[in-house]
Write a protein that holds these residues in place. Structure first.
Motif, PDB file in Angstrom:
ATOM      1  N   GLN A 785      47.118 -37.039  12.635  1.00 35.48           N
ATOM      2  CA  GLN A 785      47.626 -38.254  11.994  1.00 35.48           C
ATOM      3  C   GLN A 785      48.240 -39.188  13.037  1.00 35.48           C
ATOM      4  OE1 GLN A 785      46.851 -39.072   9.126  1.00 35.48           O
ATOM      5  NE2 GLN A 785      46.349 -37.180   8.039  1.00 35.48           N
ATOM      6  N   LEU A 811      41.482 -30.374   7.492  1.00 36.30           N
ATOM      7  CA  LEU A 811      41.832 -30.442   6.079  1.00 36.30           C
ATOM      8  C   LEU A 811      41.025 -29.435   5.260  1.00 36.30           C
ATOM      9  CD1 LEU A 811      42.053 -34.323   5.669  1.00 36.30           C
ATOM     10  CD2 LEU A 811      43.969 -32.715   5.599  1.00 36.30           C
ATOM     11  N   LYS A 816      42.206 -28.432   1.538  1.00 36.29           N
ATOM     12  CA  LYS A 816      42.446 -29.769   0.974  1.00 36.29           C
ATOM     13  C   LYS A 816      41.090 -30.468   0.861  1.00 36.29           C
ATOM     14  CE  LYS A 816      47.036 -30.081   3.123  1.00 36.29           C
ATOM     15  NZ  LYS A 816      47.910 -30.854   4.048  1.00 36.29           N
ATOM     16  N   ASN A 818      39.424 -32.372  -1.401  1.00 33.26           N
ATOM     17  CA  ASN A 818      39.224 -33.789  -1.719  1.00 33.26           C
ATOM     18  C   ASN A 818      39.556 -34.686  -0.530  1.00 33.26           C
ATOM     19  OD1 ASN A 818      38.297 -33.390  -4.270  1.00 33.26           O
ATOM     20  ND2 ASN A 818      40.281 -33.661  -5.265  1.00 33.26           N
ATOM     21  N   ALA A 819      40.697 -34.413   0.081  1.00 40.58           N
ATOM     22  CA  ALA A 819      41.095 -35.210   1.239  1.00 40.58           C
ATOM     23  C   ALA A 819      40.105 -35.027   2.383  1.00 40.58           C
ATOM     24  CB  ALA A 819      42.498 -34.820   1.691  1.00 40.58           C
ATOM     25  N   THR A 823      37.812 -38.056   3.937  1.00 44.10           N
ATOM     26  CA  THR A 823      37.887 -38.364   5.372  1.00 44.10           C
ATOM     27  C   THR A 823      36.522 -38.239   6.036  1.00 44.10           C
ATOM     28  OG1 THR A 823      40.179 -37.575   5.439  1.00 44.10           O
ATOM     29  CG2 THR A 823      39.001 -37.727   7.535  1.00 44.10           C
ATOM     30  N   ASP A 859      40.118 -40.385 -10.357  1.00 43.76           N
ATOM     31  CA  ASP A 859      40.617 -40.643  -9.011  1.00 43.76           C
ATOM     32  C   ASP A 859      40.678 -42.139  -8.702  1.00 43.76           C
ATOM     33  OD1 ASP A 859      40.732 -37.864  -7.793  1.00 43.76           O
ATOM     34  OD2 ASP A 859      38.691 -37.924  -8.592  1.00 43.76           O
ATOM     35  N   LYS A 901      36.275 -43.926  -1.938  1.00 37.20           N
ATOM     36  CA  LYS A 901      36.685 -42.760  -2.713  1.00 37.20           C
ATOM     37  C   LYS A 901      35.492 -41.968  -3.239  1.00 37.20           C
ATOM     38  CE  LYS A 901      41.205 -44.507  -4.217  1.00 37.20           C
ATOM     39  NZ  LYS A 901      42.069 -44.867  -5.387  1.00 37.20           N
TER      40      LYS A 901
END
Length: 920
Positions: A785, A811, A816, A818-819, A823, A859, A901
């Motif tokens: 990040q 991730l 994780k 979805n994230a 990405t 979402d 998304k």
């Protein structure tokens, strides 16, 4: 049609073919042949034909006497060009042509034949946008050296509907005098050799000229003696009558003998008058009267006889010979004593410094102070007009007369180097090097010799010469600055980076002591470049000073120009948009100045910036242009740079074969010219390609020469250590963490020291790889990040997408999904948009592993969902905005978020996801 061309069907067809071809692209035709064979007649036919076809004709007819006057032919070609066309040129080019046309003095920045050549190419290309243009040059073998250099430079650069028609005198066994003529497309230059006329054609020509026919035996003998040469045949026919019995005894056996017989009876005052006429560039009645010391009326009367016999003709005040062979014969047969006497008389009445000096030189058998002084002053005048080649010839003329001094030899070599003839410059210095005593003069000579070797891409050979130049005990700091600058460049190219920095710093100190603003600017610019290449901070105050002191001088190499250094170092600092503007302006300036070597240097950095910005196709196009210019000379720095940059762009675009072949040739070329530094980027390219293919062992094998000593190199940026993140990624993938750790620590330390966004972003990404390899996924994500935050200051989309790829992997490993998927999809979109299939495939594999649930309407925000449903139904942005009472800009914003998304890129893909939007 002149009867002399009646049987020249092949040659006339070649002229027509030239004019047709010019409608597609610039084309040229060179008409070759022996003296008197009819080249000029065909040339005149071509000029007439072009005018009939609607061509704009720019023409010049060179002669032997005119070949000594700088830019004489160029001035003749441009004489009728409209002032508004010249006014539209860039300022430096306009100034160059004003000097050629003698419309301005020496004020303003210097110019040379490269600037003049670029200006001529620009003028001709501009004219060709309105009408097709014919550049017609008769007797190209007599072109003055400056005009020949300009035309040689301009010809490959003209664009549009342009034809070039040249004649050149050459016997069958002699080389082509117009060998210097090349166009952008080599096959666009044709050559045709004019042969003898047949007996029938000679008969028709003589009948047309004299209004009577000779008996066949006479015509046969004329044809045999003349060899079918039209001029020779006409002159033979002029001297015989109808009595064929005396033909054999009446006809001279050679053309030279015939010309002598035609002119030898003009002796005394008339003979001197004709000798004067063939000894000057533009004989006029007034000039001949002043040379002879008689009245204009007296000269006019003396010319009646030669006019009546067809030796000369009057064109207003100008006196023209009926054929160049007649002028040549008169001059040759006069003998050296009469010629020298005539040139001394002409020197007394000539006002143009260059011509006056040449007459003085030709009127002398040995050096005398006045002649040598006149030649030196004429050379200076030629330099001020930008005629470096002419100046060099004047200096060499003085040397040949016995005025061979080290200073004059150095001046001649300097002008040859300015004119682009590095080999002749080297020969002049090398032949007299032992005569240069230790001190400033020897240092200047050695510096020039070293820079000439570098101009020939012999960097290893140049370095010891420049070392000796720097070691000289000089009393002129300006000489020391030049020596240090060139030595620094040679040291840099041969891989001695620390020594190059030391030389640059020494150059700054000497320049400050010298006080010359131009040299101060160059030295500071080079010092800042080398300091930044080492990773040091950019001295902004010094850069502003260098820019303020910069002078627009075409003799200053691009690597020493402050404006270029400003743009290049801005790119290394991550200010790519600023660098792009500066490098585009610098490239345009190089084109205006006609400096190909500088253009290659600038374009190499420009291509690199386009690559960093992710504009790989543009980078490849720039590299292709560099490669075309480099391959015209066949070797050296331009080829290496062009191949290197094309290889790098190809590696990003996934063109494996092209990348490998270009990198291989670039490495071989770098080794050929002893430039170890130039091997770095091809190796970086091959390392990146292997990594892109997932071949980690091969990546490290390729990068091994660069990794030796990579730790502890001091603060570094993207130049020249962009291979470090690739090496770290390969090491981590192979589990060689102990080898990767020191490299990562070095990158992080360098990032803190330099605060350059690239090293901060990639250093954080590499640290996260070590965390992830150790199982510390939390720290890996946090570090990534941080890397993403640094990427916000860095417009390098590929590097950002690479960080996102690894972030998606981290991730995913933390479940994780979805994230991770979001990405990775963003990274996939970037790689696809950039045209990077190898990396897009890698992301696709990671997306498959993520196995994340499909994003649904839950979402999306309510606004995004409404816009998404409308777009999936086929409504345009304008219709959606109208239906939902929002602005089109808001529609675009919402759609961008929806695409990200949902992981889609087009409306068609969005429509295929209609089930996820809660609609059928």
């Amino acid at each position: 049609m002149p009867l002399a061309t009646a049987s020249r069907s092949r040659e006339r067809q070649a002229v027509d073919d030239l004019l047709v071809a010019a409608d597609r692209a610039p084309s040229a035709l060179v008409i070759l042949g022996e003296p008197g064979i009819g080249k000029t007649t065909l040339w005149l036919h071509g000029v007439t034909r072009a005018e009939e076809w609607g061509f704009r004709v720019l023409s010049t007819r060179a002669d032997e006497a005119e070949s000594v006057l700088a830019y004489a032919a160029i001035a003749d070609l441009l004489d009728d060009v409209e002032p508004e066309v010249l006014a539209g040129l860039p300022e430096l080019q306009r100034l160059a042509l004003d000097r050629v046309l003698l419309r301005t003095g020496t004020e303003g920045p210097p110019t040379d034949q490269r600037v003049t050549g670029s200006a001529v190419a620009a003028v001709v290309s501009a004219l060709a946008t309105e009408l097709p243009v014919l550049l017609a040059i008769d007797d190209a073998q007599w072109l003055d050296v400056s005009s020949r250099a300009v035309l040689s430079f301009a010809a490959p650069r003209v664009t549009g509907r342009v034809a070039m028609l040249l004649t050149a005198r050459a016997h069958a066994t002699e080389p082509d005098p117009a060998h210097w003529l090349h166009l952008a497309t080599p096959e666009a230059v044709s050559r045709v050799r004019v042969g003898p006329l047949s007996l029938g054609a000679l008969h028709t020509m003589i009948l047309d000229r004299f209004g009577k026919a000779f008996p066949r035996p006479t015509m046969v003998r004329i044809a045999e003696v003349s060899g079918g040469n039209p001029f020779y045949a006409l002159e033979l026919a002029r001297g015989v009558d109808d009595r064929s019995a005396i033909v054999d005894s009446a006809l001279p056996s050679t053309l030279t003998e015939l010309v002598r017989l035609r002119t030898q009876h003009f002796d005394g005052e008339i003979g001197d008058l004709l000798l004067a006429a063939c000894s000057v560039t533009d004989p006029t009645v007034d000039l001949l009267a002043r040379a002879a010391g008689v009245s204009v009326e007296r000269v006019a009367g003396m010319l009646h006889g030669p006019e009546r016999e067809g030796i000369v003709r009057r064109d207003g005040d100008h006196v023209r010979f009926a054929h160049p062979l007649l002028a040549r014969g008169i001059y040759t047969h006069a003998g050296p004593v009469r010629r020298r006497r005539m040139h001394r008389r002409l020197a007394d009445v000539e006002e143009q410094p260059e011509l006056k000096a040449r007459h003085m030189a030709l009127g002398s058998s040995t050096a005398d102070p006045d002649t040598l002084h006149a030649l030196d002053e004429a050379a200076v005048a030629a330099i001020e007009r930008g005629a470096a080649a002419a100046a060099a010839d004047l200096y060499e003329l003085a040397i040949g007369l016995g005025g061979d001094t080290p200073a004059r030899r150095l001046s001649a070599a300097e002008q040859h180097l300015r004119a682009g003839d590095s080999r002749r410059a080297r020969r002049l210095i090398e032949a007299g090097l032992n005569r240069f005593e230790a001190g400033s003069t020897r240092a200047a000579a050695l510096t020039l010799l070293g820079s000439a070797r570098m101009g020939d891409y012999d960097y290893a050979g140049a370095l010891p010469i420049l070392d000796e130049a720097v070691a000289q005990p000089v009393d002129d700091p300006a000489v020391s600055v030049e020596a240090q600058l060139w030595r620094s460049r040679a040291q840099s190219m041969t891989g001695s980076r620390d020594a190059a920095r030391s030389s640059a710093h020494a150059a700054v100190a000497d320049a400050e002591r010298c006080g010359d603003p131009k040299l101060i600017s160059q030295a500071i610019a080079l010092r800042i470049m080398l300091d930044c290449a080492h990773g040091g901070p950019r001295d902004e105050a010094a850069m502003r000073r260098a820019l303020d002191l910069e002078v627009p001088d075409p003799d200053v190499s691009a690597q020493f120009r402050a404006s270029v250094a400003d743009a290049v170092t801005a790119s290394w600092m991550g200010r790519l948009d600023e660098a792009l503007v500066g490098l585009i302006a610098a490239r345009r300036r190089c084109v205006e100045m006609g400096s190909d070597s500088d253009l290659v240097y600038v374009a190499g950095h420009l291509s690199m910036v386009y690559t960093w910005l992710g504009r790989y196709s543009v980078a490849a196009d720039v590299a292709e242009d560099v490669l075309r210019r480099g391959e015209s000379v066949g070797r050296g720095y331009p080829v290496v740079i062009g191949r290197t940059q094309r290889a790098l762009a190809s590696a990003y675009l996934g063109r494996e074969r092209t990348a490998r072949e270009d990198a291989r040739i670039a490495i071989a070329g770098a080794r050929q010219c002893g430039a170890a530094f130039l091997e770095v980027w091809p190796l970086i390219t091959l390392g990146f390609l292997e990594l892109s293919l997932g071949r980690h062992e091969e990546t490290l094998k390729v990068l091994a020469p660069l990794l030796d000593g990579a730790v502890g190199m001091g603060a570094q940026g993207i130049f020249p250590t962009s291979y470090l993140p690739d090496a770290v990624e390969a090491m981590v993938a192979l589990g060689r963490l102990e080898e990767a750790a020191p490299l990562v620590e070095s990158m992080e330390a360098n990032g803190v020291e330099s605060q350059r966004p690239w090293i901060l972003a990639t250093g954080s990404r590499c640290r996260s790889m070590l965390y992830a390899a150790a199982g510390d996924l939390g720290h890996a994500e946090a570090t990534l990040q941080q890397a993403m935050a640094h990427h916000e200051r860095l417009p390098m989309p590929c590097e950002r997408a690479r960080t996102q790829l690894f972030l998606g992997q981290v991730l995913r490993r933390q479940r994780k999904k979805n994230a991770a998927a979001a990405t990775l999809r963003e990274a996939l979109t970037t790689f696809r948009d950039l045209g990077m299939p190898l990396w897009a495939n890698r992301v696709g594999v990671e997306l498959g592993r993520a196995d994340a649930p499909r994003v649904t309407d839950s979402d999306l925000t309510p606004s995004e969902l409404r816009v998404a449903r409308s777009a999936a139904a086929g409504l345009s942005n304008k219709d959606i905005a109208s239906a939902l009472f929002i602005s089109p800009k808001t529609v675009e914003h919402n759609l961008s978020s929806v695409y990200r998304k949902l992981g889609v890129r087009t409306r068609a893909e969005l429509a295929s996801r209609s089930a996820d939007l809660g609609q059928n």
